[in-house]
Write a protein that holds these residues in place. Structure first.
Motif, PDB file in Angstrom:
ATOM      1  N   ALA A 206       0.830  -1.213   0.000  1.00  5.69           N
ATOM      2  CA  ALA A 206       0.000   0.000   0.000  1.00  5.69           C
ATOM      3  C   ALA A 206       0.862   1.259   0.000  1.00  5.69           C
ATOM      4  O   ALA A 206       0.548   2.245  -0.685  1.00  5.69           O
ATOM      5  N   ALA A 207       1.962   1.247   0.745  1.00 11.27           N
ATOM      6  CA  ALA A 207       2.852   2.413   0.769  1.00 11.27           C
ATOM      7  C   ALA A 207       3.498   2.630  -0.592  1.00 11.27           C
ATOM      8  O   ALA A 207       3.723   3.775  -1.010  1.00 11.27           O
ATOM      9  N   GLU A 208       3.799   1.542  -1.300  1.00 16.89           N
ATOM     10  CA  GLU A 208       4.391   1.657  -2.631  1.00 16.89           C
ATOM     11  C   GLU A 208       3.378   2.228  -3.623  1.00 16.89           C
ATOM     12  O   GLU A 208       3.727   3.031  -4.502  1.00 16.89           O
ATOM     13  N   VAL A 209       2.113   1.825  -3.502  1.00 14.11           N
ATOM     14  CA  VAL A 209       1.056   2.367  -4.368  1.00 14.11           C
ATOM     15  C   VAL A 209       0.890   3.862  -4.110  1.00 14.11           C
ATOM     16  O   VAL A 209       0.741   4.663  -5.045  1.00 14.11           O
ATOM     17  N   LEU A 258      -6.111  -5.777  -5.177  1.00 15.93           N
ATOM     18  CA  LEU A 258      -5.270  -4.685  -5.662  1.00 15.93           C
ATOM     19  C   LEU A 258      -6.103  -3.628  -6.379  1.00 15.93           C
ATOM     20  O   LEU A 258      -5.848  -2.423  -6.229  1.00 15.93           O
ATOM     21  N   CYS A 259      -7.104  -4.052  -7.126  1.00 11.56           N
ATOM     22  CA  CYS A 259      -7.982  -3.072  -7.793  1.00 11.56           C
ATOM     23  C   CYS A 259      -8.669  -2.174  -6.779  1.00 11.56           C
ATOM     24  O   CYS A 259      -8.745  -0.949  -6.958  1.00 11.56           O
ATOM     25  N   LEU A 260      -9.162  -2.760  -5.690  1.00 12.82           N
ATOM     26  CA  LEU A 260      -9.816  -1.961  -4.649  1.00 12.82           C
ATOM     27  C   LEU A 260      -8.833  -0.986  -4.007  1.00 12.82           C
ATOM     28  O   LEU A 260      -9.164   0.178  -3.753  1.00 12.82           O
ATOM     29  N   LEU A 261      -7.614  -1.461  -3.745  1.00 10.62           N
ATOM     30  CA  LEU A 261      -6.602  -0.582  -3.158  1.00 10.62           C
ATOM     31  C   LEU A 261      -6.290   0.580  -4.084  1.00 10.62           C
ATOM     32  O   LEU A 261      -6.203   1.744  -3.639  1.00 10.62           O
ATOM     33  N   LEU A 262      -6.128   0.306  -5.353  1.00  8.46           N
ATOM     34  CA  LEU A 262      -5.825   1.368  -6.309  1.00  8.46           C
ATOM     35  C   LEU A 262      -6.940   2.409  -6.345  1.00  8.46           C
ATOM     36  O   LEU A 262      -6.675   3.623  -6.372  1.00  8.46           O
ATOM     37  N   GLU A 263      -8.187   1.956  -6.340  1.00  7.72           N
ATOM     38  CA  GLU A 263      -9.321   2.883  -6.358  1.00  7.72           C
ATOM     39  C   GLU A 263      -9.331   3.746  -5.096  1.00  7.72           C
ATOM     40  O   GLU A 263      -9.651   4.939  -5.140  1.00  7.72           O
ATOM     41  N   GLU A 264      -8.970   3.153  -3.968  1.00 12.94           N
ATOM     42  CA  GLU A 264      -8.950   3.893  -2.702  1.00 12.94           C
ATOM     43  C   GLU A 264      -7.814   4.910  -2.651  1.00 12.94           C
ATOM     44  O   GLU A 264      -7.905   5.906  -1.926  1.00 12.94           O
ATOM     45  N   ARG A 265      -6.734   4.644  -3.388  1.00  6.64           N
ATOM     46  CA  ARG A 265      -5.531   5.470  -3.267  1.00  6.64           C
ATOM     47  C   ARG A 265      -5.346   6.433  -4.445  1.00  6.64           C
ATOM     48  O   ARG A 265      -4.225   6.828  -4.748  1.00  6.64           O
ATOM     49  N   VAL A 269      -8.958   2.195 -12.203  1.00  7.84           N
ATOM     50  CA  VAL A 269      -8.489   1.012 -12.910  1.00  7.84           C
ATOM     51  C   VAL A 269      -9.067   1.019 -14.324  1.00  7.84           C
ATOM     52  O   VAL A 269     -10.281   1.024 -14.518  1.00  7.84           O
ATOM     53  N   VAL A 270      -8.177   1.053 -15.294  1.00 11.15           N
ATOM     54  CA  VAL A 270      -8.579   1.161 -16.701  1.00 11.15           C
ATOM     55  C   VAL A 270      -8.655  -0.205 -17.363  1.00 11.15           C
ATOM     56  O   VAL A 270      -9.580  -0.489 -18.123  1.00 11.15           O
ATOM     57  N   ARG A 271      -7.668  -1.068 -17.095  1.00 15.83           N
ATOM     58  CA  ARG A 271      -7.625  -2.389 -17.706  1.00 15.83           C
ATOM     59  C   ARG A 271      -7.097  -3.408 -16.722  1.00 15.83           C
ATOM     60  O   ARG A 271      -6.184  -3.119 -15.948  1.00 15.83           O
ATOM     61  N   VAL A 272      -7.657  -4.626 -16.795  1.00 20.20           N
ATOM     62  CA  VAL A 272      -7.140  -5.770 -16.053  1.00 20.20           C
ATOM     63  C   VAL A 272      -6.975  -6.910 -17.045  1.00 20.20           C
ATOM     64  O   VAL A 272      -7.906  -7.240 -17.775  1.00 20.20           O
ATOM     65  N   ALA A 356      -4.081   7.797 -12.869  1.00 18.83           N
ATOM     66  CA  ALA A 356      -4.102   8.645 -11.677  1.00 18.83           C
ATOM     67  C   ALA A 356      -5.224   9.675 -11.794  1.00 18.83           C
ATOM     68  O   ALA A 356      -5.222  10.497 -12.714  1.00 18.83           O
ATOM     69  N   ARG A 357      -6.167   9.619 -10.878  1.00 20.07           N
ATOM     70  CA  ARG A 357      -7.261  10.598 -10.881  1.00 20.07           C
ATOM     71  C   ARG A 357      -6.716  11.965 -10.461  1.00 20.07           C
ATOM     72  O   ARG A 357      -5.740  12.064  -9.703  1.00 20.07           O
ATOM     73  N   PRO A 358      -7.361  13.045 -10.927  1.00 15.82           N
ATOM     74  CA  PRO A 358      -6.912  14.386 -10.510  1.00 15.82           C
ATOM     75  C   PRO A 358      -6.921  14.525  -8.998  1.00 15.82           C
ATOM     76  O   PRO A 358      -7.844  14.051  -8.322  1.00 15.82           O
ATOM     77  N   ARG A 359      -5.905  15.154  -8.498  1.00 17.62           N
ATOM     78  CA  ARG A 359      -5.829  15.382  -7.064  1.00 17.62           C
ATOM     79  C   ARG A 359      -6.870  16.425  -6.654  1.00 17.62           C
ATOM     80  O   ARG A 359      -7.114  17.397  -7.370  1.00 17.62           O
ATOM     81  N   ARG A 360      -7.435  16.211  -5.486  1.00 15.12           N
ATOM     82  CA  ARG A 360      -8.390  17.193  -4.988  1.00 15.12           C
ATOM     83  C   ARG A 360      -7.654  18.375  -4.400  1.00 15.12           C
ATOM     84  O   ARG A 360      -6.712  18.222  -3.625  1.00 15.12           O
TER      85      ARG A 360
END
Length: 364
Positions: A206-209, A258-265, A269-272, A356-360
């Protein structure tokens, strides 16, 4: 894995020095190689965990055994007790550099087609700046820059072998800095961050993500490849399944986790890719791993308790030669199964492309 029938020549003086270093490490005590055993899942915190399998060192046959535990709540697999930084340094030594340097380089050269497949997943405009994390010798950058000649390639790896990539013209900038530390000084500086079989080997994925998200500009892409713990061969081949990569793999992460972690961070997720990421080597790799474990070593590696006797070397060569038809059959079976697996969800690896989603903006 040092599994070839003929071993590379070893410099005698250098081998004696290495043997003394390995002996000193073991005399200092193996307890310092491990953290205390955990009683909960490091991914979701659940206590419904159990030991799934006990493994030897499947790459170099260094001393020790390692347990992979499974969380019955989220399916995460993790090494328990987990290696410390000291333990990881011991088991990584001479794996990708030193004695293992040329062996790894020869294996990595065969991944060129897989590297090109990763680039094709990106689509869109060529990135201006690409960071490859856990780059080893820099082979991914070397292959990718042939397809993206205008891209600037940076590479991170703890081993000094990464500087070979600069000398060969594969990498523009190479550093041995940890990703989480590197991110603090290069926020938003990259269009692509690739982590190919990297997250499995980190104590805290998670820290690496989080670090990858910090490094990417808004809209930048994380390109991730991991071992797929749902592979049917994980159970079929038991402790000789190559995907365990014991003791280097600390985590085997189900793709949904991992997909859930990426969405949270901060990612979308574009492709799997599951079956399409499969590598056709499960059966032949399992056979080689089993042979390597049961036969005498290919050479008098400095971490062995004693030198390999001439008769043992002859035995190894004879068995490896006799195994050639079986290995060829296993490889043919792998190629056949790969055709079937590529359209399924059960390959030995998976790939994720996450934007990467735009930062708030912080409130004023």
């Amino acid at each position: 894995m040092q599994s070839s029938a003929s071993a590379p020549a070893i410099d005698v003086v250098g081998n004696d020095r290495r043997r003394a270093e390995y002996d000193r490490e073991l005399r200092a005590g193996r307890d310092r190689f491990f953290h205390p055993q955990a009683d909960s899942c490091p991914w979701c915190g659940a206590t419904a965990v159990r030991c799934r399998i006990e493994l030897p060192d499947t790459r170099q046959c260094k001393p020790g055994s390692f347990r992979m535990w499974e969380c019955r709540a989220c399916g995460h697999l993790f090494q328990n007790p987990m290696l410390t930084d000291v333990g990881l340094a011991y088991y990584y030594r001479d794996s990708y550099d030193g004695i293992g340097r040329e062996h790894y380089a020869s294996v990595a050269r065969h991944r060129a087609a897989a590297h090109r497949g990763l680039v094709r997943l990106l689509g869109g405009q060529p990135p201006a700046r690409w960071l490859d994390v856990g780059a080893r010798h820099g082979h991914l950058c070397g292959v990718t820059r042939q397809l993206l000649p205008g891209t600037e390639f940076w590479a991170l790896d703890p081993s000094p072998v990464i500087h070979d990539g600069v000398r060969r013209g594969w990498v523009d900038v190479a550093e041995q800095t940890p990703l989480t530390e590197f991110a603090r000084g290069h926020a938003g500086g990259f269009d692509v961050v690739s982590m190919i079989h990297y997250l499995e080997r980190t104590p805290c994925p998670a820290a690496e993500v989080d670090a990858a998200r910090a490094l990417l500009r808004d809209g930048g892409v994380a390109l991730i490849e991991l071992v797929n713990p749902a592979s049917r061969f994980a159970r079929l081949h038991g402790r000789f399944w190559y995907g365990w990569m014991a003791p280097q793999n600390l985590h085997l992460i189900p793709h949904r986790n991992l997909c859930l972690l990426l969405e949270e961070r901060g990612f979308e997720v574009v492709r799997v890719r599951l079956g399409a990421a499969n590598k056709p080597f499960d059966n032949v790799a399992a056979l080689l791993t089993a042979l390597n474990h049961h036969l005498p070593a290919a050479a008098s590696w400095p971490w062995l308790s004693r030198p390999v006797r001439p008769a043992e070397r002859l035995l190894r060569r004879a068995v490896m030669a006799a195994s050639t038809p079986v290995l060829a059959l296993a490889f043919a079976l792998d190629l056949l199964l790969h055709v079937m697996t590529s359209g399924s969800r059960g390959g030995n690896a998976y790939r994720i492309v996450a934007a990467a989603r735009p930062r708030r903006n912080p409130p004023s």
